[in-house]
Scaffold this active site. Structure first.
Site, PDB file in Angstrom:
ATOM      1  N   GLU A  59      29.924  -7.174 118.061  1.00 23.79           N
ATOM      2  CA  GLU A  59      30.187  -7.839 119.336  1.00 23.79           C
ATOM      3  C   GLU A  59      31.193  -8.960 119.172  1.00 23.79           C
ATOM      4  OE1 GLU A  59      29.463 -11.008 122.431  1.00 23.79           O
ATOM      5  OE2 GLU A  59      29.248 -11.113 120.265  1.00 23.79           O
ATOM      6  N   ASP A  98      25.593  -8.401 114.766  1.00 20.20           N
ATOM      7  CA  ASP A  98      26.517  -9.136 113.900  1.00 20.20           C
ATOM      8  C   ASP A  98      26.498 -10.619 114.213  1.00 20.20           C
ATOM      9  OD1 ASP A  98      27.696  -8.415 116.398  1.00 20.20           O
ATOM     10  OD2 ASP A  98      29.660  -9.024 115.627  1.00 20.20           O
TER      11      ASP A  98
END
Length: 485
Positions: free
Chosen positions: A145, A78
C-alpha cells in the site's frame, strides 16, 4: 518480546507485538504473508491468496448472527521503513522494537509500523476469537500500500463478496473517514555532468537533520521543514555569493514521507573558506528562528573534508538547484467544500544521486482529479524547463464522500453511544485503498476508522494506548449492529 502484555485490549496488543517481530517492508512482504497463511491454517480458517499476494481469510458468523450482512475488514500488510541516519537497523531482517512511553507506544529509533499493523492486529484478534459476536467476516490483507497501492490495483473483481467494507487504516480517534485524496508520483531524472575540480579550493560536508518528517498527506499542512528545500536554499544562495560548487547532494527517502534529512559535499575557493562558514551559521540561525515552533530540533552541521576529484558541471548544477528551488512543496489549495481540509498538495520527497543520474521524487495529492493533474503538470514543467526527463506514475483515484452511507450512520451512532460524544465525519487528504476498491466494487458501502497515530512515516511514529482500546470496543460494537441481509 512481551513488552506490551500489560496493555488493553491484551489480545490486540499481543498480535501487534507479534507483527512487530516480522519484517514487512513494502514489496518485501513474503514473511508476513507466510505468517498469515500459517495463522489461517492453525485456526482452521478458509483462506485464499491472489497472484500479487493479497490474502483473504474467512470466518463464519457466530451463533445467532447468521442473518447479518457479511463484512470485509481491510488493512495493508506493509510498513514504511524509516530510521534516524545514525541507527543501524536492517528492515529486511531485524524486528521492530516497541516500547511504552507514557500514554504512547513507539519504536526504538525507527518507524513503528502501527500504520497499518494495528489494523492487522485487530483483524487477527477477531479471527482467533471464540467469544466475539459477528456475522460472516472476510479479512482482507493487501500488499504494497505504501509505495504503489499494488495490492489494491491488482485486486480482482469477486475476490471478496461483502458489500460493506471497514477500512482499518485511519489515524485519528473520534474521526470517521468517508473520502480520501487521489495521488500520483512525478519523478525527474537528470543526467549528471561532471568536470574537474578547480584549483585552490576548500571542501566541506554539510547536513540538515533533526526534522520531524511525517506523512506527506496527513502532515503536509503543519508547516514542517523539508530538508531538501532547506539545504537547497543555502546551496542556491552560496553558489551565487561564494562560487560554491557541488560534488554530492541527496536528501529524503520515501515518496510519501516529508524529507527529514539531507546532505551535500561542496567546495568554495580557498578565499571564501571563512565567509562560507559565517554564512552557514547565519543561515542556520535564520532557519531556527523561522521554524522555531514547528521544528524546534532542527540541526545543521558543516565540517571540512577531503577535496573530491570532480564537481558538477556549472550549467548542470545551476539547472539542478534552480529546479529544486522552484519546485513547489506543501499545501497548494484548501478545500472549499470541507472546512479545514487540504484539497491539493505536493511533496518534494527525495533527491538521490545514483551513478550518473540525479533522481528527484515528488508526489501530488488532491481530492479533485483535475487539480491533481494540474499540480502534477506544474511540477513536471519545472523540471522539464531545467532539462530533466520527467515521468508520472500510474496514480490512484480518490474516494468521493457519501454522506448517505448506511455504514456511516451505524458507525457514527455506535461511537456516540459508547463514548458520549459525536465523532467528526470527514474526508482525509492521505490516500487510502478505498478509491481503488470502489472501482472494482462500485456498490461497496465503506467507512474508515482507527486509533490515534502520530508521526506516521517517521521514526517518531507512535500510537496512543487508550485509543486502541476505544478502537477495539468501537469495532466490536459496529460488527454486532450490522444490518440483516
Amino acid at each position: 518480546m512481551n513488552i506490551l502484555e500489560s496493555l488493553e485490549p491484551a489480545v490486540v496488543w499481543k498480535y501487534f507485538e507479534k507483527i512487530c517481530q516480522i519484517p514487512r517492508p513494502s514489496k518485501k512482504e513474503e514473511k508476513i504473508l507466510a505468517y498469515l497463511v500459517s495463522f489461517a491454517e492453525e485456526h482452521r480458517l478458509e483462506y485464499k491468496q491472489d497472484e500479487i499476494g493479497n490474502i483473504l481469510i474467512l470466518k463464519p458468523a457466530t451463533k445467532g448472527c447468521e442473518d447479518l450482512e457479511s463484512v470485509v475488514l481491510q488493512s495493508h500488510v506493509d510498513m514504511v521503513c524509516e530510521k534516524h541516519s545514525h541507527v543501524k537497523h536492517n528492515f529486511d531482517k531485524d524486528p521492530i522494537v516497541p516500547k511504552i512511553d507514557g500514554e504512547w507506544v513507539k519504536a526504538t529509533d525507527t518507524t513503528l509500523g502501527a500504520d497499518d499493523g494495528i489494523g492487522m492486529a485487530a483483524q487477527l484478534a477477531l479471527l482467533a476469537s471464540n467469544d466475539i459476536k459477528h456475522g460472516d467476516l472476510e479479512c482482507l490483507f493487501t500488499v504494497d500500500e505504501e509505495t504503489g497501492l499494488t495490492g489494491a490495483f491488482s485486486l480482482k473483481k469477486g475476490f471478496f463478496k461483502s458489500k460493506i467494507l471497514l477500512n482499518l487504516d485511519s489515524e485519528d480517534d473520534g474521526e470517521l473517514f468517508i473520502g480520501c485524496a487521489g495521488g500520483v508520483d512525478t519523478v525527474a531524472t537528470f543526467e549528471i555532468q561532471m568536470e574537474e575540480t578547480p584549483l585552490n579550493c576548500f571542501a566541506f560536508k554539510m547536513d540538515v537533520s533533526g526534522l520531524k518528517g511525517g506523512h506527506s498527506g496527513d502532515d503536509i499542512h503543519k508547516g514542517l521543514g523539508n530538508a531538501n528545500k532547506i539545504l537547497n536554499r543555502f546551496l542556491w544562495n552560496a553558489s551565487r555569493e561564494y562560487g560554491l560548487r557541488l560534488n554530492k547532494f541527496s536528501g529524503g527517502n520515501l515518496r510519501n514521507a516529508i524529507a527529514r534529512e539531507a546532505s551535500a559535499l561542496a567546495l568554495v575557493p580557498t578565499s571564501q573558506k571563512e565567509p562560507i562558514r559565517v554564512a552557514f551559521n547565519i543561515f542556520y540561525d535564520e532557519l531556527c528562528s523561522e521554524l522555531e515552533v514547528t521544528e524546534p530540533d532542527l540541526r545543521m552541521h558543516l565540517e571540512s573534508c577531503d577535496i573530491p576529484d570532480s564537481v558538477f558541471e556549472k550549467g548542470f548544477q545551476e539547472s539542478l538547484l534552480n529546479s529544486v528551488y522552484a519546485c513547489p512543496h506543501g499545501v497548494i489549495e484548501m478545500s472549499r467544500k470541507i472546512e479545514g481540509m487540504v484539497e491539493t498538495s505536493t511533496n518534494l520527497a527525495a533527491i538521490k544521486q545514483e551513478d550518473d543520474k540525479m533522481i528527484i521524487t515528488t508526489s501530488q495529492r488532491s481530492s479533485v482529479e483535475s487539480a491533481k493533474e494540474d499540480i502534477a503538470a506544474m511540477v513536471r514543467s519545472v523540471f522539464e524547463l531545467a532539462g530533466a526527463e520527467v515521468k508520472h506514475g500510474e496514480g490512484y483515484p480518490g474516494w468521493a464522500p457519501n454522506t448517505d452511507s448506511e455504514i456511516l450512520n451505524i458507525t457514527r451512532e455506535s461511537y456516540e453511544r459508547l463514548f458520549g460524544e459525536a465523532p467528526v465525519v470527514r474526508a482525509i487528504h492521505a490516500g487510502l485503498e478505498c478509491g481503488l476498491f470502489l472501482e472494482k466494487y462500485p456498490k461497496l458501502d465503506m467507512i474508515s476508522f482507527g486509533p490515534t497515530i502520530r508521526g506516521a512515516h517517521s521514526p517518531d511514529e507512535r500510537i496512543n494506548i487508550e485509543t486502541v482500546n476505544k478502537f477495539w470496543l468501537h469495532l466490536l460494537d459496529v460488527l454486532v449492529n450490522i444490518p440483516e441481509k
